[in-house]
Scaffold this motif. Structure first.
Motif, short mmCIF file in Angstrom:
data_model
loop_
_atom_site.label_atom_id
_atom_site.label_comp_id
_atom_site.label_asym_id
_atom_site.label_seq_id
_atom_site.Cartn_x
_atom_site.Cartn_y
_atom_site.Cartn_z
N GLU A 39 5.29 -4.88 -4.27
CA GLU A 39 6.08 -3.70 -4.64
C GLU A 39 5.45 -2.91 -5.78
O GLU A 39 6.15 -2.16 -6.46
CB GLU A 39 7.51 -4.14 -5.05
CG GLU A 39 8.26 -4.79 -3.90
CD GLU A 39 9.70 -5.12 -4.26
OE1 GLU A 39 10.59 -4.83 -3.43
OE2 GLU A 39 9.94 -5.67 -5.35
N GLU A 40 4.15 -3.05 -5.97
CA GLU A 40 3.52 -2.33 -7.09
C GLU A 40 3.62 -0.83 -6.90
O GLU A 40 3.85 -0.09 -7.86
CB GLU A 40 2.05 -2.76 -7.22
CG GLU A 40 1.40 -2.35 -8.54
CD GLU A 40 0.83 -0.94 -8.55
OE1 GLU A 40 0.52 -0.43 -9.64
OE2 GLU A 40 0.69 -0.34 -7.46
N GLU A 41 3.45 -0.39 -5.66
CA GLU A 41 3.41 1.06 -5.41
C GLU A 41 4.79 1.70 -5.52
O GLU A 41 4.92 2.93 -5.43
CB GLU A 41 2.79 1.35 -4.04
CG GLU A 41 1.35 0.88 -3.88
CD GLU A 41 0.34 1.64 -4.74
OE1 GLU A 41 0.74 2.45 -5.57
OE2 GLU A 41 -0.88 1.38 -4.57
N ILE A 42 5.83 0.90 -5.69
CA ILE A 42 7.17 1.48 -5.90
C ILE A 42 7.71 1.09 -7.27
O ILE A 42 8.93 1.12 -7.51
CB ILE A 42 8.16 1.11 -4.77
CG1 ILE A 42 8.20 -0.41 -4.54
CG2 ILE A 42 7.81 1.84 -3.49
CD1 ILE A 42 9.33 -0.85 -3.62
N VAL A 81 0.85 -1.20 0.00
CA VAL A 81 0.00 0.00 0.00
C VAL A 81 0.88 1.24 0.00
O VAL A 81 2.08 1.18 0.27
CB VAL A 81 -0.96 0.03 1.23
CG1 VAL A 81 -1.84 -1.20 1.24
CG2 VAL A 81 -0.18 0.15 2.54
N GLN A 82 0.25 2.37 -0.28
CA GLN A 82 0.94 3.66 -0.28
C GLN A 82 1.21 4.11 1.16
O GLN A 82 0.49 3.73 2.08
CB GLN A 82 0.04 4.70 -0.95
CG GLN A 82 0.03 4.60 -2.45
CD GLN A 82 1.20 5.31 -3.08
OE1 GLN A 82 1.66 6.34 -2.61
NE2 GLN A 82 1.70 4.75 -4.18
N PRO A 83 2.18 4.99 1.36
CA PRO A 83 2.36 5.60 2.69
C PRO A 83 1.09 6.33 3.13
O PRO A 83 0.25 6.67 2.28
CB PRO A 83 3.51 6.60 2.46
CG PRO A 83 4.23 6.09 1.25
CD PRO A 83 3.18 5.44 0.39
ZN ZN Z 1 -1.64 2.67 -6.10
#
Ligand code: ZN
Ligand code: BES
Length: 456
Positions: free
Chosen positions: A144-147, A80-82
């Protein structure tokens, strides 16, 4: 709402699986979330594996292989995102809050609710089919999708045969409006870059040096401003090379959608829309490339004023890409533009970051047609919206490049879900709709047949 489905959702959301932050609590949240997921996939009747990578683990799960059936790969992400800015959340982001059928928590929409719907749909399907599904199934759920998925493409390259499939299904995008079945046939790509401007060897007194020594923050502000023309278009030479125009049938489809400029403006909370105002919003969001400043910093940020001439300034930029563009060429064009504009009185450092190409496919042939049939079953009596999206799922281009397959994008979250923002939401009704969609989709895909030959 089935109580155990809700319990599963709340448990999944309780892991702080933030990929962008290396703080120990998040590292542990990622690890525990991947382990919980593997356990949940096993309980659903699948055989899970956890693959360690140089970054976060990849969770894979399969059913028993049956010869002659097509293989469907369902991709999602558990990272998830921060959460920042934390102060704007009405409830702690990893203590999911349920009110009026809506779950608020970081990751509820992006992507935990959407991938869980598929897991629960498959579990129901396996129960009803006495352990059998109409397809060979592979869940591939990364952390690691969000990075920018740095470890997933190398993993697929190394295990091409194990992931041979007839196509990919992803629910990681919005529906065009609540209750409207949505088939997304295109995504923008993205390319990231950091730009730093270095001037004097240290921060200086602006009275003793200002006016005679270049200010890096001023230089960077000029450089950033030079990225756009007054009409909102991008001013970098070569930026639009190859950009494919929107087809006539797409304009017709988009004109029918229950989401346009007014809805976009309302969802954004901005005083007015901006960008290439002479074009329609669907084209601007889905078919035009952009240059965005994601962060701009340098100099004194504390209380009150400080008469300082800062030694350095930094910007984080990303570029959304459309079919016909190529991320490496775009980054090279931007760097050349910045170098041509930067004065010799500063040192410019340009660092390219992650990149993923844009994607577009046909929504009406083969799997696209099967997806439309499944959407009709899951959302009876509703007209299907055919959309592209402005966001990016870079691995979709890699699935095509590495595995030779296309992707069905069947979004389940809402346009106002606050993905990447405080108070992210996902309605329980959408979890249920996603389960119905999965139940309808697998038989439709099974009926098409398949069984892809080995990948060369
Ligand atoms: Zn996203
Ligand atoms: N779920 C989004 C992708 C998305 C968003 C698709 C909106 C369609 C519409 C995904 O989790 C995401 O945020 N992707 C990033 C990719 C980036 C970090 C490489 C994005 O689009 O910014």
């Amino acid at each position: 709402m089935n109580g155990s489905h809700l319990d599963d959702f709340l448990r999944f959301l309780s892991f702080p699986s933030v990929s962008a932050d290396s703080a120990p609590a998040y590292r542990q949240g990622v690890k525990e979330c991947s382990e919980w997921l593997a356990g949940r996939l096993r309980a659903a009747g699948l055989v899970p594996e956890i693959h360690e990578t140089p970054g976060n683990p990849i969770v894979v799960a399969r059913n028993a292989h049956a010869a002659g059936l097509p293989t469907v790969l369902i991709y999602g992400h558990y990272d998830v995102q921060p959460v920042d800015p934390l102060a704007l959340w009405h409830h702690p982001p990893f203590e999911p809050h349920v009110e009026n059928g809506i779950v608020t928590a970081r990751g509820s929409a992006d992507n935990k609710g959407q991938i869980l719907a598929h897991i629960l749909g498959v579990e129901e399907g396996l129960k009803e089919g006495n352990g059998k599904l109409p397809v060979n199934l592979i869940f591939l759920i990364e952390g690691e999708e969000e990075i920018g998925s740095p470890n997933l493409a190398p993993f697929l390259e190394a295990h091409k045969e194990a992931f041979r499939c007839d196509g990919v299904v992803i629910s990681d995008s919005p529906m065009i409006a609540p209750g409207v079945p949505t088939l997304t046939y295109g995504l923008r790509g993205v390319a990231a870059m950091e730009v730093s401007v270095y001037g004097p060897a240290k921060d200086l007194h602006s009275g003793m040096y200002g006016g005679a020594v270049e200010n890096p923050v001023t230089v960077l502000a000029r450089l950033v401003a030079s990225l756009h023309q007054a009409d909102g278009s991008v001013a970098v030479p070569g930026f639009y090379d190859g950009v494919e125009p929107v087809a006539a049938w797409e304009r017709e489809e988009w004109a029918k959608l229950p989401f346009g400029a007014a809805e976009l403006l309302a969802a954004s909370g901005a005083p007015a829309l901006g960008g290439e105002n002479h074009l329609g919003v669907h084209e601007r969001l889905w078919a035009r490339p952009t240059a965005e400043v994601n962060g701009l910093y340098g100099g004194y940020q504390g209380e009150g004023s400080k008469t300082v001439l800062p030694a350095e300034a930094h910007a984080k930029l990303t570029f959304r890409l459309v079919p016909g563009q190529d991320s490496a060429s775009v980054l090279a064009a931007v760097e050349a533009h910045l170098r041509a504009k930067a004065p010799g009185s500063v040192r410019l450092v340009v660092t390219p970051g992650h990149a993923g190409e844009a994607y577009v496919t046909s929504p009406i042939t083969g799997w696209g047609a099967a997806a439309q049939s499944a959407l009709r079953i899951a959302f009876p009596g509703k007209e299907i919206a055919l959309t592209r999206e402005g966001g990016s799922i870079p691995i979709v281009g890699d699935f095509r490049r590495i595995l030779g397959v296309d992707t069905l994008l069947l979004g389940l979250c809402l346009p106002d879900c606050n993905a990447h923002s405080p108070n992210e939401t996902f309605p329980l009704a959408n979890l249920e709709a996603g389960i119905r969609l999965n139940r309808a989709l697998l038989p439709e895909l099974g009926a098409i047949g398949g069984g892809k030959p080995p990948i060369k």
